[in-house]
Design a protein around this motif. Structure first.
Motif, PDB file in Angstrom:
ATOM      1  N   SER A 242     -12.567   6.082 -25.709  1.00 42.62           N
ATOM      2  CA  SER A 242     -12.116   5.039 -26.644  1.00 42.62           C
ATOM      3  C   SER A 242     -11.960   5.609 -28.052  1.00 42.62           C
ATOM      4  CB  SER A 242     -13.120   3.881 -26.669  1.00 42.62           C
ATOM      5  OG  SER A 242     -13.156   3.218 -25.426  1.00 42.62           O
ATOM      6  N   SER A 243     -10.816   5.320 -28.647  1.00 41.90           N
ATOM      7  CA  SER A 243     -10.544   5.757 -30.015  1.00 41.90           C
ATOM      8  C   SER A 243     -11.066   4.721 -31.008  1.00 41.90           C
ATOM      9  CB  SER A 243      -9.037   5.944 -30.215  1.00 41.90           C
ATOM     10  OG  SER A 243      -8.389   4.668 -30.174  1.00 41.90           O
ATOM     11  N   HIS A 244     -11.050   5.096 -32.272  1.00 43.47           N
ATOM     12  CA  HIS A 244     -11.437   4.153 -33.318  1.00 43.47           C
ATOM     13  C   HIS A 244     -10.529   2.925 -33.274  1.00 43.47           C
ATOM     14  CE1 HIS A 244     -14.152   6.944 -35.678  1.00 43.47           C
ATOM     15  NE2 HIS A 244     -13.522   7.803 -34.896  1.00 43.47           N
ATOM     16  N   LYS A 245      -9.237   3.148 -33.061  1.00 41.12           N
ATOM     17  CA  LYS A 245      -8.295   2.033 -33.015  1.00 41.12           C
ATOM     18  C   LYS A 245      -8.576   1.114 -31.828  1.00 41.12           C
ATOM     19  CE  LYS A 245      -3.348   0.937 -33.303  1.00 41.12           C
ATOM     20  NZ  LYS A 245      -1.986   1.499 -33.452  1.00 41.12           N
ATOM     21  N   ASN A 246      -8.956   1.693 -30.686  1.00 40.71           N
ATOM     22  CA  ASN A 246      -9.302   0.878 -29.522  1.00 40.71           C
ATOM     23  C   ASN A 246     -10.410  -0.110 -29.869  1.00 40.71           C
ATOM     24  OD1 ASN A 246      -8.940   3.625 -27.153  1.00 40.71           O
ATOM     25  ND2 ASN A 246      -7.450   2.086 -27.769  1.00 40.71           N
ATOM     26  N   LEU A 247     -11.443   0.379 -30.567  1.00 44.19           N
ATOM     27  CA  LEU A 247     -12.555  -0.500 -30.939  1.00 44.19           C
ATOM     28  C   LEU A 247     -12.137  -1.531 -31.977  1.00 44.19           C
ATOM     29  CD1 LEU A 247     -14.217   1.507 -29.276  1.00 44.19           C
ATOM     30  CD2 LEU A 247     -16.011   1.327 -31.006  1.00 44.19           C
ATOM     31  N   TRP A 248     -11.273  -1.124 -32.904  1.00 46.22           N
ATOM     32  CA  TRP A 248     -10.779  -2.085 -33.903  1.00 46.22           C
ATOM     33  C   TRP A 248     -10.016  -3.224 -33.231  1.00 46.22           C
ATOM     34  CZ3 TRP A 248     -12.652  -3.025 -38.322  1.00 46.22           C
ATOM     35  CH2 TRP A 248     -13.096  -2.028 -39.191  1.00 46.22           C
ATOM     36  N   ALA A 249      -9.302  -2.912 -32.139  1.00 46.56           N
ATOM     37  CA  ALA A 249      -8.563  -3.965 -31.432  1.00 46.56           C
ATOM     38  C   ALA A 249      -9.510  -5.041 -30.936  1.00 46.56           C
ATOM     39  CB  ALA A 249      -7.773  -3.361 -30.261  1.00 46.56           C
ATOM     40  N   ASN A 250     -10.646  -4.628 -30.386  1.00 46.13           N
ATOM     41  CA  ASN A 250     -11.606  -5.608 -29.899  1.00 46.13           C
ATOM     42  C   ASN A 250     -12.275  -6.357 -31.039  1.00 46.13           C
ATOM     43  OD1 ASN A 250     -13.335  -6.495 -27.378  1.00 46.13           O
ATOM     44  ND2 ASN A 250     -14.715  -6.220 -29.104  1.00 46.13           N
ATOM     45  N   VAL A 251     -12.609  -5.651 -32.120  1.00 44.78           N
ATOM     46  CA  VAL A 251     -13.194  -6.307 -33.293  1.00 44.78           C
ATOM     47  C   VAL A 251     -12.238  -7.372 -33.806  1.00 44.78           C
ATOM     48  CG1 VAL A 251     -13.824  -5.931 -35.716  1.00 44.78           C
ATOM     49  CG2 VAL A 251     -14.640  -4.353 -33.957  1.00 44.78           C
ATOM     50  N   TRP A 252     -10.980  -7.038 -33.873  1.00 46.76           N
ATOM     51  CA  TRP A 252      -9.923  -7.937 -34.346  1.00 46.76           C
ATOM     52  C   TRP A 252      -9.876  -9.188 -33.471  1.00 46.76           C
ATOM     53  CZ3 TRP A 252      -5.489 -10.120 -32.495  1.00 46.76           C
ATOM     54  CH2 TRP A 252      -4.459 -10.438 -33.373  1.00 46.76           C
ATOM     55  N   VAL A 253      -9.930  -9.010 -32.147  1.00 45.35           N
ATOM     56  CA  VAL A 253      -9.861 -10.148 -31.223  1.00 45.35           C
ATOM     57  C   VAL A 253     -11.032 -11.106 -31.431  1.00 45.35           C
ATOM     58  CG1 VAL A 253     -10.102 -10.799 -28.786  1.00 45.35           C
ATOM     59  CG2 VAL A 253      -8.464  -9.029 -29.448  1.00 45.35           C
ATOM     60  N   ALA A 254     -12.249 -10.551 -31.452  1.00 42.54           N
ATOM     61  CA  ALA A 254     -13.424 -11.411 -31.593  1.00 42.54           C
ATOM     62  C   ALA A 254     -13.470 -12.076 -32.965  1.00 42.54           C
ATOM     63  CB  ALA A 254     -14.692 -10.600 -31.359  1.00 42.54           C
ATOM     64  N   ARG A 255     -13.072 -11.339 -33.973  1.00 37.71           N
ATOM     65  CA  ARG A 255     -13.114 -11.884 -35.332  1.00 37.71           C
ATOM     66  C   ARG A 255     -12.084 -12.986 -35.544  1.00 37.71           C
ATOM     67  NH1 ARG A 255     -12.893 -14.296 -39.139  1.00 37.71           N
ATOM     68  NH2 ARG A 255     -12.941 -13.733 -41.355  1.00 37.71           N
ATOM     69  N   TYR A 256     -10.860 -12.783 -35.102  1.00 39.09           N
ATOM     70  CA  TYR A 256      -9.805 -13.728 -35.455  1.00 39.09           C
ATOM     71  C   TYR A 256      -9.426 -14.694 -34.338  1.00 39.09           C
ATOM     72  CZ  TYR A 256      -9.540 -10.769 -39.519  1.00 39.09           C
ATOM     73  OH  TYR A 256      -9.883 -10.078 -40.658  1.00 39.09           O
ATOM     74  N   LEU A 257      -9.576 -14.295 -33.068  1.00 45.07           N
ATOM     75  CA  LEU A 257      -9.278 -15.224 -31.984  1.00 45.07           C
ATOM     76  C   LEU A 257     -10.462 -16.140 -31.701  1.00 45.07           C
ATOM     77  CD1 LEU A 257      -6.948 -13.179 -31.605  1.00 45.07           C
ATOM     78  CD2 LEU A 257      -7.122 -13.593 -29.165  1.00 45.07           C
ATOM     79  N   MET A 258     -11.658 -15.549 -31.660  1.00 40.45           N
ATOM     80  CA  MET A 258     -12.862 -16.345 -31.429  1.00 40.45           C
ATOM     81  C   MET A 258     -13.368 -16.983 -32.711  1.00 40.45           C
ATOM     82  SD  MET A 258     -13.162 -16.082 -28.203  1.00 40.45           S
ATOM     83  CE  MET A 258     -14.656 -17.038 -28.039  1.00 40.45           C
ATOM     84  N   GLY A 259     -12.966 -16.427 -33.843  1.00 40.04           N
ATOM     85  CA  GLY A 259     -13.349 -17.030 -35.123  1.00 40.04           C
ATOM     86  C   GLY A 259     -14.753 -16.683 -35.587  1.00 40.04           C
ATOM     87  N   ILE A 260     -15.232 -15.461 -35.279  1.00 44.20           N
ATOM     88  CA  ILE A 260     -16.550 -15.047 -35.759  1.00 44.20           C
ATOM     89  C   ILE A 260     -16.503 -14.863 -37.270  1.00 44.20           C
ATOM     90  CG2 ILE A 260     -18.239 -13.165 -35.710  1.00 44.20           C
ATOM     91  CD1 ILE A 260     -17.658 -12.820 -32.763  1.00 44.20           C
ATOM     92  N   LYS A 261     -17.511 -15.451 -37.957  1.00 44.87           N
ATOM     93  CA  LYS A 261     -17.503 -15.490 -39.421  1.00 44.87           C
ATOM     94  C   LYS A 261     -18.782 -14.928 -40.017  1.00 44.87           C
ATOM     95  CE  LYS A 261     -14.457 -19.566 -39.597  1.00 44.87           C
ATOM     96  NZ  LYS A 261     -14.174 -19.591 -38.155  1.00 44.87           N
ATOM     97  N   GLU A 262     -18.808 -14.895 -41.343  1.00 43.75           N
ATOM     98  CA  GLU A 262     -19.910 -14.286 -42.087  1.00 43.75           C
ATOM     99  C   GLU A 262     -21.248 -14.979 -41.843  1.00 43.75           C
ATOM    100  OE1 GLU A 262     -20.816 -12.759 -46.673  1.00 43.75           O
ATOM    101  OE2 GLU A 262     -19.111 -14.077 -46.240  1.00 43.75           O
ATOM    102  N   ASN A 263     -21.220 -16.265 -41.558  1.00 44.63           N
ATOM    103  CA  ASN A 263     -22.481 -16.983 -41.360  1.00 44.63           C
ATOM    104  C   ASN A 263     -22.922 -17.018 -39.896  1.00 44.63           C
ATOM    105  OD1 ASN A 263     -20.455 -18.642 -40.453  1.00 44.63           O
ATOM    106  ND2 ASN A 263     -21.178 -20.500 -41.467  1.00 44.63           N
ATOM    107  N   ASP A 264     -22.236 -16.293 -39.024  1.00 49.64           N
ATOM    108  CA  ASP A 264     -22.589 -16.287 -37.610  1.00 49.64           C
ATOM    109  C   ASP A 264     -23.767 -15.362 -37.335  1.00 49.64           C
ATOM    110  OD1 ASP A 264     -21.004 -18.144 -36.120  1.00 49.64           O
ATOM    111  OD2 ASP A 264     -19.248 -16.897 -36.494  1.00 49.64           O
ATOM    112  N   VAL A 265     -24.522 -15.722 -36.289  1.00 55.13           N
ATOM    113  CA  VAL A 265     -25.641 -14.917 -35.818  1.00 55.13           C
ATOM    114  C   VAL A 265     -25.410 -14.631 -34.334  1.00 55.13           C
ATOM    115  CG1 VAL A 265     -28.134 -14.782 -35.467  1.00 55.13           C
ATOM    116  CG2 VAL A 265     -27.214 -15.995 -37.475  1.00 55.13           C
TER     117      VAL A 265
END
Length: 574
Positions: A242-265
Motif C-alpha cells: 500500500s502506498s501513501h496515496k492508497n491510505l489517503w484514499a481510505n482516509v478520504w472515504v471515512a472522513r467525507y463519506l461517513m462524515g467523521i469529524k473533529e469531535n468524534d471518538v
C-alpha cells in the motif's frame, strides 16, 4: 460515468483519462457503477498529495488528546514528538527509505507511534498478527525482509523461537510503558518488565533521541508505507503493498463519506495487524482531529464501559464484536447514545445480527465490504449516511465497481458474477509475487476480488459469497453465507458456519456448524435447526448435516475460517 457531474468529479481528482473513457462505454443496465459525490456527507476535496505521516504533523502543536489506551492518554503534540524520536532512533540503526520494519504489537499507543515513526523516514511498516506462532512469524519476517522488529516483551519468546530471519535489531516495549498505573492489562500481554539481552528498550530510545531535523521525501502515489499480509483464508498469506496515496484514499472515504469529524471518538477494536486497524477508523479520526481509543484485546464489559465513559461515536468492528456486546448480560444498562457510526466490517453481517442491534440500540448498524487489496474502504463498498439500504453491503466508494462473468464480460444488473474494483484505494500488488499480482491486479487498473455478488437498480452491491466457498450440490450453486444468515435467525444460535462436504450422489452437500447460546445448550437439537431451515430455504439449500461446536473457528479479526472446518472434515472422512 455518463453523468456529466460524476465525470467532472473524476476528472477533477486526476482520475486516469483511459479509465474514464472505458467507463463511458457502460450502459445503465450494465452491472457497473462509479462513485457519486452527491452521496458524501460533505463536499469532498482533492486527495492530499502528501505523505501519510502528515496526519501526525498537522496538529503537532495541539494538546488535544489523540490516543487513549489502558487509561493512558497522549496528545497530538506528544504523538508527533514521540514518533519523531523513534524515527531518529530507527535512522541511527541504519533504517532507510524503502526498508521494511516489522511490528509485533497489539492495538496500543506504541504501535501508533511506531507507524508514524517508520513512515516519517520513508520506510514500510509491516505489522504481524500477535497470535502468530514462531512458524507464521518466521514466514512473514523472511518474506518481507524486515531488518528491524518492534515487539512487546511478552511476545518476544515467539521471536526467540524463529530459526532464521534477516532481523538485525529488535526494539522491545512493555505494555505498561504506555498504560495507567491501575490499568487492567490483558493477561496475554502482562509480564514483568525486564531487560532483554541484545535488544533495545523503546522507552530508552525515546528518552535518548531528539526529534528529526527533516523528514524523508516520498512520492505519495508510488512509495509504499504499509504492508499488511492477507489472512491466508484462501492460501499462503500475501503481503499487500500500500502506498501513501492508497491510505489517503481510505482516509478520504471515512472522513467525507461517513462524515467523521473533529469531535468524534473512535473505539479502535479492529487490530492494527489488519488493514482496518489503520483505515477503519484510526487514521481518518486522527486526520479529522478526533480521539482514538485503542483496545488491545476484546472484552465486552471493558468495551461497553469505554464506549459509555468516553462517549464513543465511531466503531468499525466485525459482526462478532456486536454479537459479543449484545450477549453481555448487562448490555442494556449502558448508555450508547453518543454512538453515531457503528459499522460492521471484516466479515459478512448476518441480517439477524443487524436487526437485533438496530432494535436494541436504536442505532443503524452500517455494513461494508472491502479487502486488504482495496485498503478496506478506499475503493470498496460501504453503506453510509446518505447511501444505505438494509440487506446489502453498500455502494461503491472512491472509484468504480463492476460485476463480470467468467469471461470477464460485464453482466446485467441483478445477475451474480465476480465483483471487481478500480480506483485510488486499490493497492500496488503483492510483495515478491509477480505472478499472483498479475492474476489479481490487472494492467487496466481493475482488481479481481474472487468474490461473488450482484448490483441492483439502485447501485447497491449484494454480497453472495467467495467463489471458492460456493457449494455445488446436484448442479445448484449454494452460498454458505445465505444459509448461515438463516441459521443465525434462530433464537438459540450464537454463531454458525456452513461448508460443502463430499456427497456420493449430489457431489457436495451442505453441512452446518452451530454454536448455541449458553442458555439453550442441551435444549435444541440438530433436527430443530434443520426444521427451522426448511421453513426458510429451498430444499436443496437445507443443511443435511448439523454439528454443534462450543466455538466456531475464526481468525483474530472475527472472520469465520471455513477452510479450517473443511480440512477437519476431510481428515475425518479420510
Amino acid at each position: 460515468m455518463r453523468d456529466p457531474k460524476i465525470r467532472a468529479f473524476f476528472e477533477s481528482i486526476g482520475y486516469p483519462r483511459d479509465w474514464i473513457e472505458e467507463a463511458m462505454k457502460y450502459r445503465p443496465e450494465d452491472s457497473y457503477v462509479a462513485f457519486n459525490p452527491e452521496w458524501a456527507e460533505e463536499q469532498p476535496p482533492l486527495l492530499p498529495n502528501k505523505p501519510i505521516f502528515d496526519i501526525a504533523l498537522q496538529r503537532r502543536n495541539s494538546d488535544k488528546i489523540a490516543l487513549v489506551c489502558l487509561g493512558r492518554e497522549i496528545s497530538y503534540r506528544e504523538l508527533n514528538d514521540l514518533s519523531d524520536r523513534l524515527a531518529n532512533a530507527l535512522q541511527s540503526m541504519g533504517v532507510k527509505k524503502g526498508d521494511r520494519v516489522a511490528t509485533f504489537l497489539p492495538n496500543c499507543i506504541q504501535h501508533t507511534i511506531a507507524f508514524f515513526a517508520i513512515t516519517k523516514i520513508g520506510a514500510i511498516c509491516v505489522p504481524n498478527n500477535v497470535m502468530y506462532t514462531p512458524r507464521e512469524l518466521e514466514y512473514q519476517l523472511n518474506d518481507s525482509g524486515a531488518k528491524v522488529l518492534i515487539t512487546l516483551d511478552s511476545l518476544y519468546p515467539v521471536f526467540e523461537r524463529v530459526s532464521k530471519s534477516q532481523v538485525e535489531e529488535v526494539i522491545v516495549t512493555n505494555i505498561r510503558d504506555f498504560a495507567a498505573d491501575n490499568a487492567n492489562i490483558p493477561k496475554l500481554f502482562d509480564v514483568e518488565k525486564k531487560e532483554i539481552p541484545n535488544t533495545h528498550s523503546l522507552t530508552d530510545l525515546l528518552r535518548d533521541h531528539t526529534s528529526l531535523k527533516e523528514y524523508t521525501g516520498v512520492d505519495p502515489e508510488n512509495d509504499l508505507c504499509l504492508m499488511i499480509y492477507t489472512s491466508g483464508t484462501t492460501g499462503r498469506p500475501k503481503g499487500v503493498m500500500s502506498s501513501h496515496k492508497n491510505l489517503w484514499a481510505n482516509v478520504w472515504v471515512a472522513r467525507y463519506l461517513m462524515g467523521i469529524k473533529e469531535n468524534d471518538v473512535d473505539l479502535q477494536i479492529m487490530p492494527t495487524f489488519h488493514c482496518a486497524g489503520w483505515d477503519l477508523a484510526q487514521l481518518p479520526t486522527l486526520y479529522a482531529g478526533g480521539t482514538v481509543i485503542l483496545v488491545p484485546l476484546f472484552d465486552a464489559k471493558e468495551c461497553l464501559e469505554l464506549m459509555q465513559s468516553y462517549r464513543v461515536s465511531v466503531v468499525f468492528a466485525p459482526p462478532t464484536f456486536f454479537i459479543g456486546l449484545m450477549n453481555y448480560p448487562e448490555f442494556k444498562k449502558y448508555d450508547l447514545s453518543s454512538l453515531r457510526i457503528p459499522l460492521s466490517c471484516g466479515a459478512p453481517l448476518p441480517s439477524a445480527v443487524k436487526e437485533q442491534w438496530d432494535k436494541l440500540t436504536g442505532k443503524y448498524l452500517y455494513d461494508g465490504y472491502g479487502l486488504t487489496e482495496t485498503n478496506c474502504g478506499g475503493t470498496a463498498c460501504l453503506s453510509y449516511p446518505k447511501k444505505r439500504k438494509p440487506g446489502c453491503v453498500g455502494a461503491v466508494t472512491l472509484g468504480e465497481m463492476k460485476i463480470v462473468n467468467d469471461k470477464g464480460e460485464v453482466v446485467p444488473r441483478g445477475v451474480v458474477g465476480e465483483i471487481m474494483f478500480r480506483g485510488f484505494g486499490v493497492a500496488k500488488g503483492y510483495w515478491n509475487m509477480p505472478e499472483e499480482t498479475k492474476k489479481t491486479f490487472r494492467e487496466d487498473g481493475w482488481l479481481h476480488t474472487g468474490d461473488a455478488g450482484y448490483l441492483d437498480e439502485e447501485d447497491f452491491l449484494h454480497f453472495v459469497d467467495r467463489y471458492k466457498d460456493l457449494i455445488i450440490a446436484s448442479g445448484y450453486n449454494i452460498a454458505p453465507y445465505e444459509v448461515e444468515s438463516v441459521i443465525m435467525q434462530h433464537p438459540a444460535v450464537k454463531e454458525a458456519a456452513v461448508i460443502g462436504v463430499p456427497d456420493p450422489y449430489r457431489g457436495e452437500t451442505v453441512k452446518a456448524f452451530v454454536s448455541l447460546k449458553d442458555e439453550y445448550k442441551g435444549k435444541v437439537s440438530e433436527s430443530d435447526i434443520v426444521e427451522f431451515c426448511r421453513q426458510q430455504l429451498a430444499k436443496f439449500k437445507v443443511p443435511k448435516e448439523i454439528e454443534f461446536l462450543d466455538d466456531i473457528p475464526k481468525n483474530p479479526v472475527g472472520k469465520i475460517l471455513r477452510r479450517v472446518l473443511k480440512e477437519r472434515e476431510l481428515q475425518k472422512r479420510g
